[in-house]
Design an enzyme around this catalytic site. Structure first.
Site, PDB file in Angstrom:
ATOM      1  N   LYS A  33       0.854  -1.329  -0.060  1.00 50.52           N
ATOM      2  CA  LYS A  33       0.061  -0.007  -0.067  1.00 50.52           C
ATOM      3  C   LYS A  33       0.958   1.305  -0.070  1.00 50.52           C
ATOM      4  O   LYS A  33       1.849   1.152   0.189  1.00 50.52           O
ATOM      5  CB  LYS A  33      -1.062   0.070   1.067  1.00 50.52           C
ATOM      6  CG  LYS A  33      -0.122   0.318   2.476  1.00 50.52           C
ATOM      7  CD  LYS A  33      -0.953  -0.163   3.788  1.00 50.52           C
ATOM      8  CE  LYS A  33      -0.214  -0.260   5.086  1.00 50.52           C
ATOM      9  NZ  LYS A  33      -1.153  -0.775   6.172  1.00 50.52           N
ATOM     10  N   ARG A 128     -10.918   0.151  13.823  1.00 53.17           N
ATOM     11  CA  ARG A 128     -10.492   0.890  12.868  1.00 53.17           C
ATOM     12  C   ARG A 128     -11.199   0.302  11.434  1.00 53.17           C
ATOM     13  O   ARG A 128     -12.057   1.342  10.902  1.00 53.17           O
ATOM     14  CB  ARG A 128      -9.211   0.901  12.535  1.00 53.17           C
ATOM     15  CG  ARG A 128      -8.631   1.755  11.377  1.00 53.17           C
ATOM     16  CD  ARG A 128      -7.130   1.885  11.385  1.00 53.17           C
ATOM     17  NE  ARG A 128      -6.599   0.586  10.717  1.00 53.17           N
ATOM     18  CZ  ARG A 128      -5.305   0.345  10.322  1.00 53.17           C
ATOM     19  NH1 ARG A 128      -4.584   1.405  10.535  1.00 53.17           N
ATOM     20  NH2 ARG A 128      -5.084  -0.833   9.918  1.00 53.17           N
ATOM     21  N   TYR A 242      16.899  30.366   7.981  1.00 55.46           N
ATOM     22  CA  TYR A 242      15.629  30.851   8.428  1.00 55.46           C
ATOM     23  C   TYR A 242      15.864  30.996  10.153  1.00 55.46           C
ATOM     24  O   TYR A 242      16.194  30.183  10.743  1.00 55.46           O
ATOM     25  CB  TYR A 242      14.584  30.252   8.293  1.00 55.46           C
ATOM     26  CG  TYR A 242      13.925  30.231   6.699  1.00 55.46           C
ATOM     27  CD1 TYR A 242      13.691  31.547   6.145  1.00 55.46           C
ATOM     28  CD2 TYR A 242      14.017  29.232   5.846  1.00 55.46           C
ATOM     29  CE1 TYR A 242      13.151  31.567   4.888  1.00 55.46           C
ATOM     30  CE2 TYR A 242      13.565  29.105   4.602  1.00 55.46           C
ATOM     31  CZ  TYR A 242      13.268  30.518   3.939  1.00 55.46           C
ATOM     32  OH  TYR A 242      12.873  30.546   2.769  1.00 55.46           O
ATOM     33  N   MET A 290      12.646  24.357   2.504  1.00 60.23           N
ATOM     34  CA  MET A 290      11.724  23.382   1.896  1.00 60.23           C
ATOM     35  C   MET A 290      12.509  22.474   0.902  1.00 60.23           C
ATOM     36  O   MET A 290      12.215  21.596   0.821  1.00 60.23           O
ATOM     37  CB  MET A 290      10.653  24.221   1.067  1.00 60.23           C
ATOM     38  CG  MET A 290       9.650  23.454   0.159  1.00 60.23           C
ATOM     39  SD  MET A 290       8.749  24.491  -0.973  1.00 60.23           S
ATOM     40  CE  MET A 290       7.703  25.166   0.273  1.00 60.23           C
TER      41      MET A 290
HETATM   42  C1  LIG Z   1      -0.297  -1.923   6.769  1.00 60.56           C
HETATM   43  C2  LIG Z   1      -1.105  -2.990   7.086  1.00 60.56           C
HETATM   44  C3  LIG Z   1      -0.238  -4.284   7.170  1.00 60.56           C
HETATM   45  C4  LIG Z   1       1.163  -4.096   7.264  1.00 60.56           C
HETATM   46  O1  LIG Z   1       1.707  -3.843   8.537  1.00 60.56           O
HETATM   47  P1  LIG Z   1       3.315  -3.820   8.802  1.00 60.56           P
HETATM   48  O2  LIG Z   1       3.132  -3.216  10.467  1.00 60.56           O
HETATM   49  O3  LIG Z   1       3.786  -2.563   8.019  1.00 60.56           O
HETATM   50  O4  LIG Z   1       3.752  -5.002   8.702  1.00 60.56           O
HETATM   51  C5  LIG Z   1      -1.030  -5.367   7.592  1.00 60.56           C
HETATM   52  N1  LIG Z   1      -2.240  -5.339   7.695  1.00 60.56           N
HETATM   53  C6  LIG Z   1      -3.034  -4.177   7.315  1.00 60.56           C
HETATM   54  C7  LIG Z   1      -4.462  -4.409   7.894  1.00 60.56           C
HETATM   55  C8  LIG Z   1      -2.406  -3.057   7.485  1.00 60.56           C
HETATM   56  O5  LIG Z   1      -3.288  -1.894   7.400  1.00 60.56           O
END
Ligand SMILES: *Cc1c(COP(=O)(O)O)cnc(C)c1O
Length: 345
Positions: A33, A128, A242, A290
């Site tokens: 992701k 969640r 800055y 930046m």
């Molecule tokens: C992001 C995520 C993972 C991976 O988690 P890590 O801690 O990066 O290994 C697995 N399952 C779900 C549902 C996630 O949102």
């Protein structure tokens, strides 16, 4: 060229995946992701698929669609956010597997794509994503009657193995999935490290693949090298950057290097982080801008051409600590200005 170089070691990702895979008797998937935690889902995905990874996880259907176009047919691509309005065509046409999170999503799935594969996400206490126990009780027979590819839940405290929440969620998951024949999944990286009770049929490591905590033995994956644009000598009483945040009462040599907070180098890490000239640490001088930052190179024998932000001496977790955050946020903040270099794979 002034852009900084982000080097992604695909062999290190593979080695991390293999090491996590060797810790379980289960199938090991890969979470890619957010563009593989900012490192490039296309390159990372192709490398892992070539090495035999069969199950990938993304957050949104759009990410899954892009990944399918990269990987072609074959690997299973799961969508954590499930089946949202507007996702139906992507899920159907590109053969994605939504992880159904609610009654509403279940109805959408069955009405819009009858017979299309799906999985189920259960909430075991994180509050969640996923069906609540009562919702699951009502839907269980219908869902299981359609042979879900996977029934999963997610751990809230897997980075703290001693936290009582882990056993609590494990028990809740066992209870909610008692007697089912569908494959089950509970473990992210932290869950893999907690041992066999948490592994079930399929694990879902993300951060461990990319070299981050809680997988302490992970091989580092990302390196950042930043070009020096200019060097200058300053006299006692002068300041840098800055807000005149850096001032000196001794003569100093200052390098200006070309990456800043727009490149994910969070301003908060300024007072604590170093950049490195080989094995030599150099403190930042003044606030992170930046697109640039000042570096105190007074102690170096000659002006460097580049300085390293991420490398053998400073991992994503060291940087994260300097900014009071986590390695995940460091990686996903890096942004798209870097020249990306992939090695291995
Ligand atoms: C992001 C995520 C993972 C991976 O988690 P890590 O801690 O990066 O290994 C697995 N399952 C779900 C549902 C996630 O949102």
């Amino acid at each position: 060229m002034s852009t900084a170089t982000l080097t992604v070691d695909l062999d290190a990702i593979l080695a991390n995946w293999r090491a996590l895979n060797a810790m379980t008797r289960s199938e090991t998937g890969a979470v890619v992701k957010a563009d593989a935690y900012g490192l490039g889902a296309a390159r990372v995905g192709r490398t892992l698929a070539k090495a035999g990874v069969r199950s990938f996880f993304v957050a949104a259907a759009e990410e899954g669609a892009a990944l399918r176009q990269t990987l072609g047919p074959g690997p299973t691509i799961y969508i954590f956010s499930g089946h949202m309005p507007g996702d139906t065509d992507m899920i159907g046409d590109l053969d994605l597997v939504p992880l159904i999170n609610s009654l509403e999503q279940m109805i959408r799935q069955i009405e819009a794509l009858p017979g299309h594969p799906f999985g189920v996400q259960l909430d075991t206490g994180m509050n969640r994503l996923g069906m609540e126990p009562a919702e699951w009780a009502a839907l269980r027979e219908i869902a299981l009657g359609q042979d879900p590819l996977l029934v999963m839940s997610h751990l809230a405290c897997a980075d703290a193995p001693d936290h009582p929440m882990n056993a609590q969620q494990l028990n809740a998951f066992l209870e909610l999935t008692e007697g089912i024949t569908a494959p089950r999944s509970l473990a992210n990286t932290g869950g893999v490290l907690m041992g066999a009770d948490y592994h079930f049929d399929l694990t879902r490591p993300g951060i461990g693949l990319y070299g981050g905590q809680p997988y302490a033995e992970a091989q580092p994956v990302a390196a950042i090298e930043i070009p020096v644009i200019q060097c200058r000598s300053i006299e006692p009483g002068e300041s840098v950057g800055y807000g005149n945040a850096f001032t000196t009462d001794t003569p100093r040599r200052i390098a200006t290097i070309s990456a800043g907070y727009a490149d994910g180098i969070l301003r908060a890490m300024g007072p604590k982080a170093f950049v490195w000239a080989g094995d030599e640490p150099c403190a930042l001088a003044g606030r992170i801008s930046m697109d640039m930052m000042g570096v105190d190179i007074t102690h170096l024998p000659k002006d460097p051409k580049t300085l390293d932000l991420l490398g053998p001496h400073q991992t994503i977790d060291v940087l994260a600590e300097h900014a009071s955050t986590i390695g995940y946020e460091i990686l996903t903040s890096l942004g798209n200005r870097y020249k990306r270099r992939y090695i291995g794979g």
